[in-house]
Design a protein around this motif. Structure first.
Motif, PDB file in Angstrom:
ATOM      1  N   ASP A  88       0.833  -1.193   0.000  1.00 29.02           N
ATOM      2  CA  ASP A  88       0.000   0.000   0.000  1.00 29.02           C
ATOM      3  C   ASP A  88       0.875   1.252   0.000  1.00 29.02           C
ATOM      4  N   THR A  89       2.161   1.052  -0.319  1.00 34.01           N
ATOM      5  CA  THR A  89       3.082   2.187  -0.505  1.00 34.01           C
ATOM      6  C   THR A  89       3.762   2.039  -1.867  1.00 34.01           C
ATOM      7  N   PRO A  90       2.995   2.159  -2.951  1.00 31.54           N
ATOM      8  CA  PRO A  90       3.560   1.946  -4.284  1.00 31.54           C
ATOM      9  C   PRO A  90       4.514   3.062  -4.683  1.00 31.54           C
ATOM     10  N   GLU A  91       5.331   2.781  -5.690  1.00 32.42           N
ATOM     11  CA  GLU A  91       6.266   3.786  -6.209  1.00 32.42           C
ATOM     12  C   GLU A  91       5.507   5.019  -6.700  1.00 32.42           C
ATOM     13  N   GLU A 113       2.386 -11.292 -17.020  1.00 41.98           N
ATOM     14  CA  GLU A 113       1.361 -10.495 -16.353  1.00 41.98           C
ATOM     15  C   GLU A 113       2.012  -9.784 -15.173  1.00 41.98           C
ATOM     16  N   ALA A 114       1.708  -8.500 -15.001  1.00 40.30           N
ATOM     17  CA  ALA A 114       2.324  -7.730 -13.919  1.00 40.30           C
ATOM     18  C   ALA A 114       1.285  -6.803 -13.316  1.00 40.30           C
ATOM     19  N   LEU A 115       1.193  -6.814 -11.989  1.00 36.88           N
ATOM     20  CA  LEU A 115       0.163  -6.027 -11.317  1.00 36.88           C
ATOM     21  C   LEU A 115       0.531  -5.771  -9.866  1.00 36.88           C
ATOM     22  N   ASP A 116      -0.231  -4.886  -9.230  1.00 36.66           N
ATOM     23  CA  ASP A 116      -0.135  -4.636  -7.789  1.00 36.66           C
ATOM     24  C   ASP A 116      -1.380  -5.192  -7.106  1.00 36.66           C
ATOM     25  N   ILE A 117      -1.217  -5.598  -5.860  1.00 35.32           N
ATOM     26  CA  ILE A 117      -2.350  -5.869  -4.977  1.00 35.32           C
ATOM     27  C   ILE A 117      -2.171  -5.002  -3.746  1.00 35.32           C
ATOM     28  N   SER A 118      -3.169  -4.166  -3.484  1.00 36.53           N
ATOM     29  CA  SER A 118      -3.101  -3.248  -2.358  1.00 36.53           C
ATOM     30  C   SER A 118      -4.284  -3.477  -1.438  1.00 36.53           C
ATOM     31  N   SER A 123      -1.768  -7.218   2.194  1.00 37.44           N
ATOM     32  CA  SER A 123      -1.579  -7.342   0.749  1.00 37.44           C
ATOM     33  C   SER A 123      -0.820  -8.606   0.357  1.00 37.44           C
ATOM     34  N   PHE A 124       0.225  -8.976   1.122  1.00 33.72           N
ATOM     35  CA  PHE A 124       1.041 -10.108   0.698  1.00 33.72           C
ATOM     36  C   PHE A 124       0.276 -11.426   0.751  1.00 33.72           C
ATOM     37  N   VAL A 125      -0.449 -11.700   1.823  1.00 34.57           N
ATOM     38  CA  VAL A 125      -1.137 -12.997   1.908  1.00 34.57           C
ATOM     39  C   VAL A 125      -2.217 -13.109   0.836  1.00 34.57           C
ATOM     40  N   ILE A 126      -2.832 -11.989   0.483  1.00 37.96           N
ATOM     41  CA  ILE A 126      -3.818 -11.988  -0.599  1.00 37.96           C
ATOM     42  C   ILE A 126      -3.127 -12.216  -1.941  1.00 37.96           C
ATOM     43  N   ALA A 127      -1.989 -11.561  -2.147  1.00 39.62           N
ATOM     44  CA  ALA A 127      -1.242 -11.722  -3.396  1.00 39.62           C
ATOM     45  C   ALA A 127      -0.734 -13.147  -3.556  1.00 39.62           C
ATOM     46  N   LEU A 128      -0.282 -13.748  -2.464  1.00 44.99           N
ATOM     47  CA  LEU A 128       0.224 -15.123  -2.527  1.00 44.99           C
ATOM     48  C   LEU A 128      -0.880 -16.081  -2.947  1.00 44.99           C
TER      49      LEU A 128
END
Length: 337
Positions: A88-91, A113-118, A123-128
């Motif tokens: 939740d602190t993107p570039e 495929e490339a994306l963010d999950i915020s 965020s990480f456990v959802i992205a995993l």
């Protein structure tokens, strides 16, 4: 899931020399009770690029952790078909940090495929979970790189003792691969809860469409990390044990099958209380906030990497990852390493 997917490599990164609590006070000019902070919260040191004068931010952290994870997995960047940056602190607000990470690692246009999950610090456990399910259902993707990364100190305002004493920079990465020939290693399942009615406790509210950056916003101090309401002190104590146990039940496993538990690294005393509720010894969990402070979406993969490299967990061990964030969002993963 249609195909087995497993973690094939991990890596983590934090910028610069560690900053202990006394040096932090000198560098920032804030005051807080160091002894109480260390005893209750567990934070003794952290890494902050901004305070060390290091010209690095979110994608730099993600790239360095990602390269370490790829090396540990023995996977070339060109073999990765899915990149997810969990933060939740993107570039930037746009483009996505995941797209920038793909460009750094693959050097140009690829079939990827490339994306963010915020979802705050969950965020990480959802992205995993998202990456595992994509790999399991798309045979064209053999490897995914999932990086939890945090750069909240970039949003901490001068004089904010709470923000400076808690938040830190870091990144933790995992490579997920199709699990043929990896024994019993696999991603088993995930479970999540959300309550978006609680969005107005803590966050970075300026810079989006509701509060675009303006002279008025900056002059009024309504930017960066803001605490709008006091967070309930027992929130994670109430959330984590039932979620973890429900996940184990959902997967038709038993608590005795779990070798190690990983939790959001914001408060050591909370983790101690949660392990007590679960009836598990502290030897079956990992805490890293003493060395790294609170690294948000990065802290769970950083703790996992730390435990793997220290030999506290290894191939064949079943582990549960639990993370929660403001908003609120909470999730858990069950994995056999």
């Amino acid at each position: 899931m249609d195909a087995r997917v497993a973690i094939s490599g991990t890596g983590s990164y934090a910028p610069g020399e560690a900053i202990d609590n006394e040096e932090l006070k000198r560098l920032t000019g804030v005051e807080f009770d160091s002894a109480r902070h260390e005893a209750k919260i567990g934070i003794k040191a952290r890494h902050v690029a901004r305070l060390r004068g290091i010209d690095e931010s979110t994608v730099d952290f993600a790239e360095k952790a990602g390269r370490l994870a790829l090396a540990a997995a023995g996977v070339g960047a060109e073999e990765v078909g899915l990149f997810i940056v969990a933060t939740d602190t993107p570039e930037y607000v746009s483009p996505a940090s995941g797209i920038m990470l793909q460009g750094r690692l693959q050097g140009g246009e690829r079939e990827a495929e490339a994306l963010d999950i915020s979802s705050s610090c969950a965020s990480f456990v959802i992205a995993l979970d998202t990456a595992a399910r994509r790999l399991a259902t798309d045979a064209t993707i053999r490897h995914a790189l999932v990086v939890g990364v945090y750069n909240m100190p970039a949003h901490v305002r001068d004089g904010d003792a709470f923000g400076w004493s808690i938040f830190a920079d870091g990144a933790g990465a995992v490579v997920l691969s199709r699990a043929e020939g990896r024994g019993e290693s696999r991603y088993v399942d995930g479970l999540f809860r959300a309550d978006g009615t609680q969005w107005d406790f803590i966050g970075v509210y300026g810079g989006g469409t509701r509060k675009p950056v303006s002279h008025e916003l900056v002059d009024s101090g309504r930017y960066g990390l803001e605490n709008l309401k006091k967070l309930p002190g027992d929130r994670n104590v109430k959330l984590w044990p039932p979620l973890a146990l429900r996940l184990i039940e959902k997967a038709s496993w038993q608590k005795k099958d779990i070798a190690h538990w990983f939790f959001t690294q914001i408060n050591k005393s909370v983790i101690e209380e949660v392990m007590g509720i679960l009836g598990e010894p502290m030897s079956k969990t990992t805490t890293i906030m003493d060395r790294y402070g609170y690294t948000g979406s990065a802290c769970v993969p950083m703790a996992l990497d730390d435990a793997i490299r220290a030999g506290r967990v290894g191939t064949g061990d079943a582990v549960v990852l639990v993370a929660s964030g403001s908003g609120f969002s909470v999730g858990a993963n069950l994995i056999v390493l």
